[in-house]
Design a protein around this motif. Structure first.
Motif: not given
Length: 211
Positions: A161-162, A6, A12, A15
């Protein structure tokens, strides 16, 4: 500490929105309500038209039941976003400071409280423009990636995150290449040292046994 799948693959959008729902936001209650006891403390009482600060998830819940109006945060007001975008697109400009969950908060407010936002369509366009120019700067930063660090301040959680999967793989590859280069350099130094040592030995023995 072991790195989980993760952590390398990221989260996501739902999330991230779940995490963002604990951020605080201002509302104007439309009905009188008593204090509400939450795990992290009590909120209220609610007395229209007095503004109250609540967690985002509470604001959305009250908005969906027509019990409040959500006040757009300053950074999400049209004029402020326009100024942010102008600063962001300047050559060599640093990333402007925005809330860590600004994309998630903006998405939820545009989804559940668009009627509370002045010039909502303009805000939507500016957010898209801001996102695109920041993405471009992020990719430029990745092109300057080295094996020691990646310096990009003021990225939001969604922006981090990307790039997390790409950054993680690229960084590991750069560290492997850097390690290979260091190993090659060490071997070359050892080889040069050995050649020099043999040469010194030849000179020493040669001078000793020359009649």
């Amino acid at each position: 500490m072991a790195i989980t799948t993760r952590q390398t693959e990221g989260f996501t959008m739902p999330e991230l929105e779940y995490l963002a729902q604990n951020e605080s936001i201002t509302i104007v209650p439309l009905h009188r309500m008593d204090r509400i006891e939450l795990v992290r403390g009590a909120i209220g009482p609610f007395r229209p038209p007095q503004k109250t600060v609540v967690p985002l998830w509470v604001a959305i819940m009250l908005k969906r039941t027509n019990r409040c109006r959500i006040v757009a945060p300053k950074w999400m007001q049209y004029e402020h976003l326009r100024d942010l975008y102008k600063r962001e697109e300047q050559p060599d400009a640093m990333f402007t400071r925005l809330p860590i969950y600004y994309l998630e908060i903006a998405h939820m407010l545009l989804t559940f409280a668009e009627d509370d936002l002045v010039e909502s369509q303009g805000i939507r366009r500016l957010l898209q423009d801001l996102r695109e120019v920041r993405q471009s700067k992020t990719m430029e930063g990745l092109r300057m990636l080295n094996s020691l660090q990646l310096q990009m301040d003021n990225l939001s959680m969604a922006e981090i995150n990307e790039i997390r999967p790409l950054f993680g793989h690229s960084f590991d590859m750069l560290r492997q290449l850097d390690g290979l280069a260091q190993a090659t350099e060490t071997e070359q130094q050892q080889s040069q040292f050995a050649d020099q040592s043999y040469a010194e030995m030849d000179d020493a023995f040669g001078s000793r046994y020359v009649h």
